[in-house]
Design an enzyme around this catalytic site. Structure first.
Site, PDB file in Angstrom:
ATOM      1  N   ASP A 200     -29.011  64.641  61.551  1.00  0.00           N
ATOM      2  CA  ASP A 200     -29.974  63.913  61.657  1.00  0.00           C
ATOM      3  C   ASP A 200     -31.360  64.398  61.063  1.00  0.00           C
ATOM      4  O   ASP A 200     -32.029  63.679  60.339  1.00  0.00           O
ATOM      5  CB  ASP A 200     -30.197  64.169  63.199  1.00  0.00           C
ATOM      6  CG  ASP A 200     -30.064  65.305  63.991  1.00  0.00           C
ATOM      7  OD1 ASP A 200     -29.551  66.254  63.185  1.00  0.00           O
ATOM      8  OD2 ASP A 200     -30.649  65.688  64.868  1.00  0.00           O
ATOM      9  N   THR A 226     -22.019  65.374  60.582  1.00  0.00           N
ATOM     10  CA  THR A 226     -22.346  66.330  61.562  1.00  0.00           C
ATOM     11  C   THR A 226     -20.815  66.563  62.461  1.00  0.00           C
ATOM     12  O   THR A 226     -20.798  65.636  63.013  1.00  0.00           O
ATOM     13  CB  THR A 226     -23.756  66.633  62.366  1.00  0.00           C
ATOM     14  OG1 THR A 226     -23.531  67.469  63.352  1.00  0.00           O
ATOM     15  CG2 THR A 226     -23.833  65.025  63.134  1.00  0.00           C
ATOM     16  N   ILE A 227     -20.548  67.687  62.566  1.00  0.00           N
ATOM     17  CA  ILE A 227     -19.338  67.577  63.568  1.00  0.00           C
ATOM     18  C   ILE A 227     -19.901  67.590  65.165  1.00  0.00           C
ATOM     19  O   ILE A 227     -19.189  66.988  65.816  1.00  0.00           O
ATOM     20  CB  ILE A 227     -18.678  69.154  63.694  1.00  0.00           C
ATOM     21  CG1 ILE A 227     -19.624  70.190  63.912  1.00  0.00           C
ATOM     22  CG2 ILE A 227     -18.087  69.524  62.153  1.00  0.00           C
ATOM     23  CD1 ILE A 227     -19.107  71.518  64.436  1.00  0.00           C
ATOM     24  N   ASP A 228     -21.157  67.539  65.416  1.00  0.00           N
ATOM     25  CA  ASP A 228     -21.652  67.608  66.888  1.00  0.00           C
ATOM     26  C   ASP A 228     -21.600  65.959  67.172  1.00  0.00           C
ATOM     27  O   ASP A 228     -21.643  65.977  68.436  1.00  0.00           O
ATOM     28  CB  ASP A 228     -23.103  67.799  66.876  1.00  0.00           C
ATOM     29  CG  ASP A 228     -23.469  69.420  66.386  1.00  0.00           C
ATOM     30  OD1 ASP A 228     -22.325  69.908  66.284  1.00  0.00           O
ATOM     31  OD2 ASP A 228     -24.574  69.658  66.534  1.00  0.00           O
ATOM     32  N   LYS A 271      -2.582  84.682  84.594  1.00  0.00           N
ATOM     33  CA  LYS A 271      -3.301  85.727  85.171  1.00  0.00           C
ATOM     34  C   LYS A 271      -4.649  85.670  84.656  1.00  0.00           C
ATOM     35  O   LYS A 271      -5.812  86.165  85.023  1.00  0.00           O
ATOM     36  CB  LYS A 271      -2.708  87.060  84.880  1.00  0.00           C
ATOM     37  CG  LYS A 271      -2.829  87.511  83.472  1.00  0.00           C
ATOM     38  CD  LYS A 271      -2.394  89.100  83.266  1.00  0.00           C
ATOM     39  CE  LYS A 271      -2.717  89.589  81.622  1.00  0.00           C
ATOM     40  NZ  LYS A 271      -1.255  89.955  81.245  1.00  0.00           N
ATOM     41  N   TYR A 272      -4.994  84.610  83.521  1.00  0.00           N
ATOM     42  CA  TYR A 272      -6.249  84.772  83.034  1.00  0.00           C
ATOM     43  C   TYR A 272      -7.111  83.120  83.176  1.00  0.00           C
ATOM     44  O   TYR A 272      -6.453  82.250  83.432  1.00  0.00           O
ATOM     45  CB  TYR A 272      -6.259  84.687  81.482  1.00  0.00           C
ATOM     46  CG  TYR A 272      -6.273  86.060  81.006  1.00  0.00           C
ATOM     47  CD1 TYR A 272      -7.122  87.351  81.444  1.00  0.00           C
ATOM     48  CD2 TYR A 272      -5.079  86.302  80.459  1.00  0.00           C
ATOM     49  CE1 TYR A 272      -6.635  88.664  80.995  1.00  0.00           C
ATOM     50  CE2 TYR A 272      -4.717  87.577  79.922  1.00  0.00           C
ATOM     51  CZ  TYR A 272      -5.669  88.612  80.237  1.00  0.00           C
ATOM     52  OH  TYR A 272      -5.363  90.058  79.853  1.00  0.00           O
ATOM     53  N   MET A 279     -18.560  74.107  70.010  1.00  0.00           N
ATOM     54  CA  MET A 279     -19.935  74.042  69.466  1.00  0.00           C
ATOM     55  C   MET A 279     -20.410  72.545  69.710  1.00  0.00           C
ATOM     56  O   MET A 279     -19.715  71.687  70.123  1.00  0.00           O
ATOM     57  CB  MET A 279     -19.829  73.942  67.883  1.00  0.00           C
ATOM     58  CG  MET A 279     -20.347  75.013  67.190  1.00  0.00           C
ATOM     59  SD  MET A 279     -20.326  75.079  65.341  1.00  0.00           S
ATOM     60  CE  MET A 279     -20.916  76.438  64.940  1.00  0.00           C
ATOM     61  N   GLY A 280     -21.657  72.412  69.462  1.00  0.00           N
ATOM     62  CA  GLY A 280     -22.257  70.888  69.484  1.00  0.00           C
ATOM     63  C   GLY A 280     -23.900  71.412  69.932  1.00  0.00           C
ATOM     64  O   GLY A 280     -23.822  71.870  71.203  1.00  0.00           O
ATOM     65  N   GLU A 360     -21.582  74.277  73.866  1.00  0.00           N
ATOM     66  CA  GLU A 360     -22.671  75.250  73.357  1.00  0.00           C
ATOM     67  C   GLU A 360     -23.921  74.834  73.789  1.00  0.00           C
ATOM     68  O   GLU A 360     -24.595  75.905  74.169  1.00  0.00           O
ATOM     69  CB  GLU A 360     -22.420  75.001  71.902  1.00  0.00           C
ATOM     70  CG  GLU A 360     -23.468  76.007  71.096  1.00  0.00           C
ATOM     71  CD  GLU A 360     -23.398  75.608  69.571  1.00  0.00           C
ATOM     72  OE1 GLU A 360     -22.726  76.287  68.936  1.00  0.00           O
ATOM     73  OE2 GLU A 360     -23.862  74.708  68.994  1.00  0.00           O
ATOM     74  N   ARG A 569     -15.052  73.782  62.237  1.00  0.00           N
ATOM     75  CA  ARG A 569     -16.160  73.260  61.179  1.00  0.00           C
ATOM     76  C   ARG A 569     -15.105  73.401  59.837  1.00  0.00           C
ATOM     77  O   ARG A 569     -15.747  72.610  58.884  1.00  0.00           O
ATOM     78  CB  ARG A 569     -17.341  73.960  61.390  1.00  0.00           C
ATOM     79  CG  ARG A 569     -18.449  73.101  61.058  1.00  0.00           C
ATOM     80  CD  ARG A 569     -19.719  73.820  61.474  1.00  0.00           C
ATOM     81  NE  ARG A 569     -20.192  75.072  60.704  1.00  0.00           N
ATOM     82  CZ  ARG A 569     -21.221  75.626  60.676  1.00  0.00           C
ATOM     83  NH1 ARG A 569     -22.356  75.114  61.522  1.00  0.00           N
ATOM     84  NH2 ARG A 569     -21.576  76.845  59.870  1.00  0.00           N
TER      85      ARG A 569
HETATM   86  P1  FBP Z   1     -25.277  70.321  61.641  1.00  0.00           P
HETATM   87  O1  FBP Z   1     -26.179  69.467  62.727  1.00  0.00           O
HETATM   88  O2  FBP Z   1     -26.045  70.621  60.306  1.00  0.00           O
HETATM   89  O3  FBP Z   1     -24.189  69.462  60.947  1.00  0.00           O
HETATM   90  O4  FBP Z   1     -24.750  71.685  62.258  1.00  0.00           O
HETATM   91  C1  FBP Z   1     -23.946  71.577  63.506  1.00  0.00           C
HETATM   92  C2  FBP Z   1     -23.652  72.974  63.869  1.00  0.00           C
HETATM   93  O5  FBP Z   1     -22.495  73.293  63.480  1.00  0.00           O
HETATM   94  C3  FBP Z   1     -23.908  73.133  65.477  1.00  0.00           C
HETATM   95  O6  FBP Z   1     -22.800  72.385  66.007  1.00  0.00           O
HETATM   96  C4  FBP Z   1     -24.233  74.585  65.500  1.00  0.00           C
HETATM   97  O7  FBP Z   1     -25.023  74.791  66.668  1.00  0.00           O
HETATM   98  C5  FBP Z   1     -24.997  74.799  64.482  1.00  0.00           C
HETATM   99  O8  FBP Z   1     -24.645  73.818  63.420  1.00  0.00           O
HETATM  100  C6  FBP Z   1     -24.727  76.286  63.912  1.00  0.00           C
HETATM  101  O9  FBP Z   1     -25.806  76.519  62.899  1.00  0.00           O
HETATM  102  P2  FBP Z   1     -25.406  77.584  61.724  1.00  0.00           P
HETATM  103  O10 FBP Z   1     -24.374  77.067  60.897  1.00  0.00           O
HETATM  104  O11 FBP Z   1     -26.684  77.724  61.258  1.00  0.00           O
HETATM  105  O12 FBP Z   1     -25.014  79.023  62.547  1.00  0.00           O
END
Ligand code: FBP
Length: 694
Positions: A200, A226-228, A271-272, A279-280, A360, A569
């Site tokens: 974005d 973006t993986i998010d 047991k755990y 991430m996200g 995250e 990622r």
């Molecule tokens: P983008 O929005 O740039 O694709 O990055 C996403 C992300 O992987 C998030 O999931 C994570 O919070 C952040 O980047 C981590 O940032 P950094 O690589 O600077 O540690």
């Protein structure tokens, strides 16, 4: 003794088996590199055209119109077959071009295929054309650091993960100086266009560059990465134009494979509780996809927590003729109670183990923390605005930062309880563990985003969970259910009638999983109950089989925490992401060749089967909204959050009780398997996407 006959090191190093198994390139890499992604049918035609699609309405903000006047009137464009073409237009299509490309933001699997698609298409029309790759993201553009992308370079990275071919960076092009440097580089290289592969914020950068470069005739095209998964675009009429960014599917699957392995281990070792933070940055799309992929026992969706209202508290306040504003929104404390509830329920069915997924960015949806984030953002931004040195340079340590905040309460807070940082804030903040304080006070990224990945949310919440479970244990509410058949087999060795003892010590003596009565919380209370019921006399010990049963019912809460982010990622892309990103690269070329600028290359109908995919251009300027960043309102692309009315979320809500398996039924874990290419590949698109398209 005969000397042992060792092979010489030289012999070993020169042995063909040694060089085969120690080579950097294994069979999997060779297979990946040689895979040709599928091409959308339109791209089989020699020449394309662009059709404006005014039927896809996107309304813009006034601020965007003011700041992006040359690109604000762009519409959605569809890439179509060109049946007839003039000689002149043909020549224009085939002219040699120089195009620049850069990655921006965090890596996402598929990035190399965007470059491959762009490169292949560029060279298809003219082998003299050049693709310039800027190194380390926007910095390469600003500092004129680049490489010419050659066939051998592209071939080495086809279908491979990461952005390592030209690397990436998070620099924001946000000043006149930076804009001028970028333009200078593009002009010097004779670029016709620049392709920005990013999320974005990077696409926001791209549209401002498009505006700036317009008069120089240099086009700028964005590509949704973006993986998010929070870069999703819909029209005003809710028609989906871009269902997901590339990289999302792979990251979700890579995380899911690990999480799924943990479900297998948890169900074996019993047991755990494994706590997986996924991430996200803000939205919980990745967590939701992982929940579908793995059927973990408990998955949280931040967007749902934000929506939380405590009806009991509201009703109570209403009866007293009051409004309880604190009943709206989630607190850390309440969230920890929800987790405990699941742990206790599963334990009651004999399962004192499990796997949970937390997003995250969940803190963004916890009211009290969100307030801290906003307040601290503003305080830091104000400080930077007034002073010559940046806040983090002035106050490098946590103590120095805390002291500054304390000073604020003295200067502002004592007199004015409505000041941005008052004594109450300081008091609440000082109760947080220091690693959490450090996380909240950390430097924001260049785009002003809070760096959630650096905060150990999972540790904070699990500390609260452990504390509350201890209370529940003392109250006799957290117990492991004893399987009836096990109880019977143990009691067989004793002189007692199992049914009679069961009625004395269990609160549900007829059920399949037997729960020790809440009043029995120690061997001492157990003995007293047995004495009271004349099972034993006061000078007798509790019989060994009953001690065994009691001990088995006494839970120990053990956790393992995991963070899945950078690993997934960096995964090699799934079949879906390989095809998707390759076609995005081709789309970017055709938008440029047809004169587009300020557009984001996208694939419509991504949520459907491949033969329905349509390459389009989306006007980025129309996506701009005002948002608070580093204490200021800025134009950015709004992040897409999970729609709680979407099919995927509603199905998740309907199925999560089964996945929790707080019952006699076995766990419902799903094994998605690894990201793979050969044989039966993974599903052909993300599960959430597929569900939303039903
Ligand atoms: P983008 O929005 O740039 O694709 O990055 C996403 C992300 O992987 C998030 O999931 C994570 O919070 C952040 O980047 C981590 O940032 P950094 O690589 O600077 O540690």
């Amino acid at each position: 003794m005969e000397p042992l006959n060792f092979a010489s090191l030289e012999f070993l190093l020169n042995h063909p088996e040694t060089s085969h198994v120690t080579s950097d390139v294994n069979a999997e890499t060779i297979e990946r590199r040689s895979f040709s992604p599928k091409k959308i049918k339109i791209f089989a035609s020699k020449y394309t055209d662009i059709k404006e699609c005014p039927e896809y309405k996107l309304s813009n903000t006034r601020e965007a119109a003011k700041m992006l006047p040359d690109v604000i009137n762009n519409t959605v464009q569809r890439i179509i077959f060109r049946h007839e073409i003039s000689q002149k237009a043909k020549q224009a299509f085939k002219m040699p071009r120089n195009i620049g490309v850069l990655f921006s933001g965090g890596p996402a699997p598929g990035g190399h295929n965007v470059i491959a698609g762009l490169y292949d298409e560029l060279k298809k029309y003219n082998s003299e054309s050049k693709l310039i790759g800027f190194l380390s993201g926007p910095d390469g553009l600003l500092e004129s650091k680049y490489v010419e992308i050659t066939k051998s370079l592209v071939d080495a990275y086809r279908n491979m993960g990461g952005f390592s071919m030209i690397k990436t960076g998070r620099t924001k092009i946000d000043s006149k100086n930076k804009m001028d440097s970028a333009l200078k580089t593009c002009k010097e290289l004779g670029l016709e266009a620049l392709v920005v592969i990013g999320g974005d914020d990077s696409n926001t950068n791209a549209v401002f560059l498009a505006q700036q470069f317009k008069s120089a005739g240099i086009k700028v095209i964005g590509v949704p990465k973006t993986i998010d998964g929070d870069l999703q675009i819909k029209t005003d009429d809710q028609e989906t134009l871009c269902a997901i960014s590339f990289g999302f599917h792979t990251a979700a699957r890579a995380f899911s494979q690990n999480i799924s392995n943990l479900t297998t281990d948890a169900g074996s070792d019993i047991k755990y509780w494994h706590v997986c933070k996924v991430m996200g940055r803000v939205a919980s799309h990745l967590t939701l996809e992982c929940a579908f992929q793995t059927h973990a026992n408990l998955s949280f969706v931040g967007e749902e927590l934000a929506d939380y209202t405590d009806h009991q508290r509201i009703e109570k306040a209403q009866k007293e003729g009051m409004i309880d504003y604190t009943a709206y929104g989630m607190t850390l404390r309440h969230w920890s109670r929800l987790i405990c509830d699941t742990i206790v329920r599963r334990a009651a069915c004999g399962k004192n183990f499990g796997v949970m997924i937390i997003p995250e960015g969940i803190l963004e949806f916890i009211n009290e923390i969100q307030v801290f984030i906003i307040k601290l953002n503003t305080i830091i931004a104000d400080y930077n605005h007034i002073h010559d040195i940046d806040f983090h340079t002035s106050f490098p340590t946590l103590n120095a930062k805390l002291e500054y905040l304390r000073r604020l309460t003295r200067v502002l807070g004592e007199k004015n309880k409505f000041s941005i940082w008052n004594l109450r804030d300081d008091d609440l903040f000082s109760q947080l563990p220091s690693f959490f304080q450090t996380g909240l006070l950390m430097e924001r990224d260049t785009h002003g985003n809070f760096q959630f990945s650096q905060v150990k949310t999972e540790e904070i919440i699990m500390d609260m969970v452990k504390e509350y479970l201890n209370i529940l244990k003392e109250q006799g509410k957290y117990k492991i259910g004893i399987e009836r058949s096990y109880y019977m087999s143990i009691m067989k060795t004793s002189k007692f009638i199992p049914e009679k003892i069961a009625k004395i010590i269990f609160k549900n003596p007829e059920d399949k999983y037997l729960l020790i009565k809440e009043s029995i919380i120690s061997l001492k209370t157990l003995k007293q109950v047995l004495i009271n019921n004349e099972v034993i006399s006061s000078d007798e010990d509790v019989p060994e089989p009953i001690v065994r049963i009691f001990k088995k019912s006494d839970p120990e809460f053990k956790t393992q925490t995991h963070f899945y982010g950078y690993d997934g990622r960096g995964s090699d892309p799934t079949y879906f992401d390989c095809n998707y990103s390759y076609n995005l690269g081709i789309t970017a070329f055709h938008l440029i060749a047809n004169g587009a600028t300020g557009q984001m290359a996208a694939i419509k109908n991504l949520e459907k089967k491949f033969d329905k995919w349509e390459p389009i251009g989306i006007p980025i300027a129309k996506l701009m909204r005002l948002e608070e960043r580093k204490g200021k309102l800025e134009l950015v692309i709004e992040k897409s959050l999970i729609d709680l009315d979407s099919n995927a979320f509603r199905i998740f809500k309907a199925l999560r009780e089964e996945w929790m398996a707080a019952s006699e039924n076995p766990d419902r874990y799903r094994r998605p398997g690894p990201v793979r290419f050969a044989g039966i590949t993974e599903e052909d698109r993300p599960i959430t996407l597929l569900l939303n398209s039903i």
